[in-house]
Write an enzyme that holds these catalytic residues in place. Sequence first.
Site, mmCIF file in Angstrom:
data_model
loop_
_atom_site.group_PDB
_atom_site.id
_atom_site.type_symbol
_atom_site.label_atom_id
_atom_site.label_comp_id
_atom_site.label_asym_id
_atom_site.label_seq_id
_atom_site.Cartn_x
_atom_site.Cartn_y
_atom_site.Cartn_z
ATOM 1 C CE LYS A 188 -4.392 0.833 2.256
ATOM 2 N NZ LYS A 188 -5.064 0.724 3.552
HETATM 3 C C1 E4P Z 1 -8.367 1.042 3.917
HETATM 4 O O1 E4P Z 1 -7.635 0.678 3.052
HETATM 5 C C2 E4P Z 1 -8.348 2.412 4.453
HETATM 6 O O2 E4P Z 1 -7.125 2.698 5.043
HETATM 7 C C3 E4P Z 1 -9.485 2.567 5.433
HETATM 8 O O3 E4P Z 1 -10.655 2.083 4.827
HETATM 9 C C4 E4P Z 1 -9.667 3.991 5.924
HETATM 10 O O4 E4P Z 1 -10.854 4.058 6.673
HETATM 11 P P1 E4P Z 1 -11.213 5.298 7.634
HETATM 12 O O5 E4P Z 1 -11.406 6.495 6.779
HETATM 13 O O6 E4P Z 1 -12.492 4.876 8.312
HETATM 14 O O7 E4P Z 1 -10.079 5.470 8.589
#
Ligand code: E4P
Length: 214
Positions: free
Chosen positions: A83
């Site tokens: 990521k």
């Molecule tokens: C997933 O890949 C993301 O990091 C996550 O869904 C972010 O979610 P949030 O905005 O609720 O922190």
Amino acid sequence: MKFFIDTGDVAEVKEAAAQGIIDGITTNPSLVAKSGKKYRDVVVAMCELVDGPISAEVLSTDYDGMLREGHEWAKVHPNVVVKIPLIADGLKVVKILKSEGIRTNVTLCFSPTQALLAAKAGAAFISPFIGRLDDISETGMDLIEKIVTIYNNYTFDTEVLVASVRNPTHVVDAALLGADVCTIPFGVLQQLIRHPLTDLGLKKFIEDGKKIPV
Ligand code: E4P
């Protein structure tokens, strides 16, 4: 649409995997920090529970650091997807990792143009954060609609991974728009299972079942 679980909690992965509803996992530093465990240990444990893409995020923000961490993550397990944040050096890292056969998930996407750039750089997944857009009075799902349309207009094979999901309606809308993947917190996954008419109907069947002569 594929369902990923969005978590840093291995116990949640275990439970959702047992329910048979999980195709992959996403984590981020904030989610893993809540677990109090080492990032690598969490990802290794997750790789043993689910046979699908498992996103692990780099912590560096400079080119060399992100590339080094990307290589380290790729060695952990073939299912690990690196990521990378949607910044200029991040796009460079995506391009290099793609040329090495390492898949990336480009995160923190908030605009259609960012999504277009991630696809051009060779991202395997783009993660638009819809809940965080809703939080600032924009409609996050409008971004998903635009990205799905743009990707379908061309030959990009980047998958649209709907992230920052906060409720069941987000999941339904993502599926209606034809998003490839929705990454969903454990609590929302459990909300998807439950329906009051299921509970009511089951209660009646149990009561009536007791009246059947044995
Ligand atoms: C997933 O890949 C993301 O990091 C996550 O869904 C972010 O979610 P949030 O905005 O609720 O922190």
